[in-house]
Scaffold this motif. Sequence first.
Motif, PDB file in Angstrom:
ATOM      1  N   PHE A 292      15.033 -68.763 104.465  1.00  0.00           N
ATOM      2  CA  PHE A 292      15.452 -69.908 105.264  1.00  0.00           C
ATOM      3  C   PHE A 292      14.980 -69.828 106.717  1.00  0.00           C
ATOM      4  O   PHE A 292      15.067 -70.820 107.444  1.00  0.00           O
ATOM      5  CB  PHE A 292      16.968 -70.061 105.215  1.00  0.00           C
ATOM      6  CG  PHE A 292      17.463 -70.590 103.898  1.00  0.00           C
ATOM      7  CD1 PHE A 292      17.384 -71.933 103.595  1.00  0.00           C
ATOM      8  CD2 PHE A 292      17.977 -69.721 102.945  1.00  0.00           C
ATOM      9  CE1 PHE A 292      17.825 -72.425 102.379  1.00  0.00           C
ATOM     10  CE2 PHE A 292      18.430 -70.205 101.721  1.00  0.00           C
ATOM     11  CZ  PHE A 292      18.352 -71.548 101.433  1.00  0.00           C
ATOM     12  N   SER A 293      14.484 -68.674 107.139  1.00  0.00           N
ATOM     13  CA  SER A 293      13.942 -68.566 108.493  1.00  0.00           C
ATOM     14  C   SER A 293      12.424 -68.671 108.509  1.00  0.00           C
ATOM     15  O   SER A 293      11.803 -68.573 109.570  1.00  0.00           O
ATOM     16  CB  SER A 293      14.364 -67.232 109.122  1.00  0.00           C
ATOM     17  OG  SER A 293      13.865 -66.144 108.377  1.00  0.00           O
ATOM     18  N   SER A 294      11.812 -68.862 107.340  1.00  0.00           N
ATOM     19  CA  SER A 294      10.350 -68.973 107.252  1.00  0.00           C
ATOM     20  C   SER A 294       9.943 -70.434 107.159  1.00  0.00           C
ATOM     21  O   SER A 294      10.675 -71.275 106.617  1.00  0.00           O
ATOM     22  CB  SER A 294       9.822 -68.220 106.024  1.00  0.00           C
ATOM     23  OG  SER A 294      10.160 -66.853 106.087  1.00  0.00           O
ATOM     24  N   SER A 295       8.786 -70.706 107.690  1.00  0.00           N
ATOM     25  CA  SER A 295       8.242 -72.060 107.614  1.00  0.00           C
ATOM     26  C   SER A 295       7.401 -72.197 106.359  1.00  0.00           C
ATOM     27  O   SER A 295       6.521 -71.374 106.097  1.00  0.00           O
ATOM     28  CB  SER A 295       7.380 -72.352 108.853  1.00  0.00           C
ATOM     29  OG  SER A 295       6.733 -73.608 108.710  1.00  0.00           O
ATOM     30  N   LEU A 296       7.667 -73.219 105.582  1.00  0.00           N
ATOM     31  CA  LEU A 296       6.893 -73.469 104.369  1.00  0.00           C
ATOM     32  C   LEU A 296       5.818 -74.519 104.594  1.00  0.00           C
ATOM     33  O   LEU A 296       5.174 -74.975 103.652  1.00  0.00           O
ATOM     34  CB  LEU A 296       7.832 -73.917 103.245  1.00  0.00           C
ATOM     35  CG  LEU A 296       8.920 -72.910 102.845  1.00  0.00           C
ATOM     36  CD1 LEU A 296       9.754 -73.453 101.698  1.00  0.00           C
ATOM     37  CD2 LEU A 296       8.320 -71.565 102.473  1.00  0.00           C
ATOM     38  N   PHE A 297       5.639 -74.908 105.869  1.00  0.00           N
ATOM     39  CA  PHE A 297       4.584 -75.862 106.214  1.00  0.00           C
ATOM     40  C   PHE A 297       3.295 -75.073 106.449  1.00  0.00           C
ATOM     41  O   PHE A 297       3.173 -74.332 107.425  1.00  0.00           O
ATOM     42  CB  PHE A 297       4.965 -76.659 107.458  1.00  0.00           C
ATOM     43  CG  PHE A 297       3.942 -77.691 107.853  1.00  0.00           C
ATOM     44  CD1 PHE A 297       3.812 -78.865 107.132  1.00  0.00           C
ATOM     45  CD2 PHE A 297       3.094 -77.466 108.931  1.00  0.00           C
ATOM     46  CE1 PHE A 297       2.868 -79.820 107.485  1.00  0.00           C
ATOM     47  CE2 PHE A 297       2.151 -78.407 109.287  1.00  0.00           C
ATOM     48  CZ  PHE A 297       2.030 -79.586 108.563  1.00  0.00           C
ATOM     49  N   ILE A 298       2.341 -75.203 105.541  1.00  0.00           N
ATOM     50  CA  ILE A 298       1.119 -74.397 105.565  1.00  0.00           C
ATOM     51  C   ILE A 298      -0.019 -75.163 106.230  1.00  0.00           C
ATOM     52  O   ILE A 298      -0.243 -76.340 105.933  1.00  0.00           O
ATOM     53  CB  ILE A 298       0.710 -73.994 104.135  1.00  0.00           C
ATOM     54  CG1 ILE A 298       1.868 -73.268 103.447  1.00  0.00           C
ATOM     55  CG2 ILE A 298      -0.535 -73.121 104.156  1.00  0.00           C
ATOM     56  CD1 ILE A 298       2.331 -72.028 104.161  1.00  0.00           C
ATOM     57  N   THR A 299      -0.727 -74.483 107.114  1.00  0.00           N
ATOM     58  CA  THR A 299      -1.904 -75.050 107.768  1.00  0.00           C
ATOM     59  C   THR A 299      -3.070 -74.090 107.623  1.00  0.00           C
ATOM     60  O   THR A 299      -2.891 -72.878 107.413  1.00  0.00           O
ATOM     61  CB  THR A 299      -1.637 -75.315 109.265  1.00  0.00           C
ATOM     62  OG1 THR A 299      -1.280 -74.083 109.906  1.00  0.00           O
ATOM     63  CG2 THR A 299      -0.515 -76.322 109.439  1.00  0.00           C
ATOM     64  N   GLU A 300      -4.274 -74.602 107.764  1.00  0.00           N
ATOM     65  CA  GLU A 300      -5.468 -73.769 107.651  1.00  0.00           C
ATOM     66  C   GLU A 300      -5.634 -72.903 108.900  1.00  0.00           C
ATOM     67  O   GLU A 300      -5.142 -73.217 109.975  1.00  0.00           O
ATOM     68  CB  GLU A 300      -6.706 -74.648 107.458  1.00  0.00           C
ATOM     69  CG  GLU A 300      -6.703 -75.438 106.152  1.00  0.00           C
ATOM     70  CD  GLU A 300      -7.997 -76.223 105.971  1.00  0.00           C
ATOM     71  OE1 GLU A 300      -8.964 -75.937 106.693  1.00  0.00           O
ATOM     72  OE2 GLU A 300      -8.016 -77.119 105.120  1.00  0.00           O
TER      73      GLU A 300
END
Length: 322
Positions: A292-300
Amino acid sequence: MNNGWRLRDVNFSAGALSLALVFLPFSMAVCHASLILFIALWAAEGRWFEKLSRFRNNRTLHVLILFVVLLLMGLTYTQDVSEGVFFLERKIFFFLVPIAIATSARPWTQKEIRVLFYSFTVSCFVAMCICLAHAGHQFVLYKNIDPALSADIYYLNPGQFDELNPAVNAWWLFFSYTVLANGIAIHPTYLALYMAFCTLFLLSEVPRQSLPRWQNVASNILILLFTVFIVFLSSRIILLCLGVVYLILIFHYSIKPEFRLRLAVVTALLVLTVVVLFLNPVSRYRSWQEFFSSSLFITENHHYDTSVEMRAFLWWVGWKSF
């Protein structure tokens, strides 16, 4: 005529497979050698037309073959064919062993199968004892050293872990996750998987009227120990799967009044799993806080350093490749 013990009555294939299971947590070399012996004994049986007939009538084996076909299709896609072939070779026993068991000319008895599972359970219990002894030894050696300085326990994101779990006793770090499994040099997920299998097997065994009382008691104790140990191994996927299985069993037993005792036991195990998970800061961090403290929004072109984000990135890359 001798009506006593005869050599041909001995199932050498069961002995080879039992040896493989006993050494599975400890030595892959011995395990693979035993599996090769098992396959060789199966091939030496002959009677290939009977084997082929059993294979045709077993739909479960057909699913395994579909997995082989999927891997072979992957070889036509990858640019590193040698790596793809190596990956396929690593899975070879996953296909051959079930096929050999299901098509064996000598039918396997229920007693032989239970002996196999009990052998594996005892082996996992020994592995658990070795891991606990090794973790205790490591704790005695390093308990006065800053945990962040020890390579043996530097497996978490130290900044984020310390922020979310301030003033954690070093004891938890030595008796959790990779350090706990280092006693037999195995990845904690594999050890947790083995113990989860043993736990479910023992749950299917007790209470069994045909078993001696001491065996029922010993099985219940092992179920309790394995459940706690699995939580300390802090493998997210195994904890998730075990929790789902417990929920399914609870639903199944709740609609059958004759299974009230089993319902109470499985419910208690599920509650125990959740309680210990939140008591152990490492398990709590890996199973809850990190996610829950990690971002699951992935970018290149971005570096990810937590296991959750790295796995999300791999899923993202896989979807892009597809």
